[in-house]
Design an enzyme around this catalytic site. Structure first.
Site, PDB file in Angstrom:
ATOM      1  N   PRO A   1       0.829  -1.206   0.000  1.00 54.59           N
ATOM      2  CG  PRO A   1      -0.764  -1.574   1.649  1.00 54.59           C
ATOM      3  CD  PRO A   1       0.545  -2.084   1.152  1.00 54.59           C
ATOM      4  CG  MET A   2       1.441   5.635  -2.262  1.00 53.73           C
ATOM      5  SD  MET A   2       3.150   5.303  -2.778  1.00 53.73           S
ATOM      6  CE  MET A   2       2.861   4.549  -4.360  1.00 53.73           C
ATOM      7  CB  CYS A   3      -1.053   4.823   3.161  1.00 52.40           C
ATOM      8  SG  CYS A   3      -1.688   3.169   3.471  1.00 52.40           S
ATOM      9  CB  THR A   4       2.397   0.751   4.106  1.00 51.79           C
ATOM     10  OG1 THR A   4       1.109   0.418   4.601  1.00 51.79           O
ATOM     11  CG2 THR A   4       3.468   0.050   4.932  1.00 51.79           C
TER      12      THR A   4
ATOM     13  CB  SER B   1       2.901   7.550   6.159  1.00 47.99           C
ATOM     14  OG  SER B   1       2.462   8.439   5.166  1.00 47.99           O
TER      15      SER B   1
END
Length: 415
Positions: free
Chosen positions: A188-191, A194
């Site tokens: 996941p891009m958020c992982t 961030s």
């Protein structure tokens, strides 16, 4: 692969005399006597021969240092050379009577009796599968057996492997069992951006976000085979890992993530290669009944293997010979159809081009490969099927990089 324009002979053909007494005794035990596992139509004879005189090797890749730990034919001096050339030279020098012809470029499949594939992607396997299916000849709806080119497929992933025998048009093909292939892992891009927790997250951050942002090396695309590119990604990934207290980022892992390399183990490769060679021997000599039709191997904890018959799917998009039904509401948008084609486990298309047929051939959407057409047809994605003038039972011809054939689907409207 054996040339199809010559008889499938298996003698020692090129006149080299490097024999010794009893060299072929183990093969004679299989070919010169019957047994409980021999094929019902097999007739033991001293005339029976072993091994191919002509073998063709197709591989468009060159040897990298990382190949040396899992390949038996390559040496450090071979790094940078075409894999096909080195493999052919090694076998020709080692085995008398063997004539291996290398092709370090794409080769037509029409002229071979049997094809053995050890491909590194599902897309490549599906393309080969589609090519062999396209060569089948049907007479009044009945398959002509002489048009079948058997495909022996082998694959490994770490300590796991499999080998299978595919008779196109008769047994389960690659697409019949597409659900067996695990989906590619995407983080996941958020992982990644961030909350990185794994060394892979750090590498993906550099690959996806930092590389296009900082444009090193003049803004060129990231090349997984360029040591300078990998070194840059490795150093930046190490910095990010240190920032978040993550360990395990190595040069080798960095290259593996960037190139999507699946870990390979030499012993597993050897077992699967031997299994594939054994199946070729069975088919070529008719001495034994071939594998029916899928063998799984696992040596993670001890040794474990079993076989099963993968059943041919009645409504396989590749080999069923009938249009597949696509069930959508007239109010569904073309984008929903596109999403189904790429996300469905039994289809897994990559860049489908959708055309309405047969009466009025209209290009509905073509993805990326031809920018002008993609721009012209992009607006269709937001339109409903009804707005596009499509009707119930409408046929759609869909082309994709996963197969050389155009696949036919039938649009079935739901209420």
């Amino acid at each position: 692969m054996a040339e199809k324009d010559e008889p499938m002979v298996v003698d020692g053909g090129n006149g080299r005399t490097c024999e010794w007494e009893g060299r072929w005794n183990h093969i004679k035990k299989f070919l010169e006597r019957s047994g409980p596992f021999t094929h019902p139509d097999f007739e033991p004879s001293t005339e029976a021969l072993s091994g191919f005189r002509n073998i063709h090797v197709v591989d468009m890749d060159t040897i990298d240092v990382s190949n040396l730990n899992r390949q038996f034919l390559f040496r450090p001096k071979d790094v940078g050379r075409p894999k096909a050339d080195v493999a052919a030279d090694f076998i020709n020098n080692r085995i008398p009577g063997c004539c291996v012809v290398p092709y370090p470029f794409e080769r037509n499949t029409l002229q071979f009796h049997i094809i053995v594939s050890g491909l590194d992607s599902v897309v490549a396997r599906r393309w080969m599968n589609g090519m062999l299916l396209s060569l089948l000849v049907y007479e009044d709806g009945v398959l002509n057996p002489s048009s079948i080119i058997p495909l022996i497929d082998g694959g490994t992933e770490g300590f796991k492997g499999n080998a299978r025998v595919i008779l196109p048009g008769m047994t389960a093909c690659i697409d019949c069992t597409l659900e067996l292939y695990p989906p590619q892992i995407n983080f996941p891009m958020c992982t990644i951006a961030s909350m990185p927790r794994l060394p892979e997250h750090c590498i993906e951050y550099v690959r996806i976000l930092l590389w296009p942002k900082e444009t090193p090396f003049g803004g060129v695309a990231l090349d997984g085979d360029d040591p300078e590119h990998i070194q840059w990604v490795y150093q930046r990934s190490l910095e990010r890992a240190t920032e978040f207290g993550i360990t395990g980022v190595t040069y080798r892992l960095t290259q593996g993530v960037v190139k999507r390399i699946i870990p390979a183990v030499a012993s597993t490769n050897a077992v699967i290669a031997a299994a594939c060679a054994t199946e070729v021997f069975k088919i070529a000599s008719s001495a034994y009944i071939p594998l029916n039709n899928y063998m799984v191997f696992n040596d993670v904890d001890g040794l474990y293997t079993y076989t099963f018959e993968a059943e041919r799917k009645e409504k396989c998009s590749a080999c069923s010979q009938v249009p597949l039904d696509l069930h959508f509401s007239p109010c569904s948008k073309l984008q929903e159809v596109l999403d189904h084609l790429t996300e469905c486990a039994s289809l897994q298309m990559k860049s489908p081009a959708i055309t309405a047929c047969p009466d009025e051939i209209r290009q509905l959407y073509k993805l990326l490969s031809v920018a002008l057409i993609e721009q012209r047809t992009r607006q269709n994605l937001s339109k409903t099927l009804k707005e596009l003038g499509l009707t119930d039972r409408q046929e759609l011809a869909i082309a994709d990089v996963t197969t050389p054939q155009t696949m036919l689907f039938r649009l079935c409207f739901t209420s």
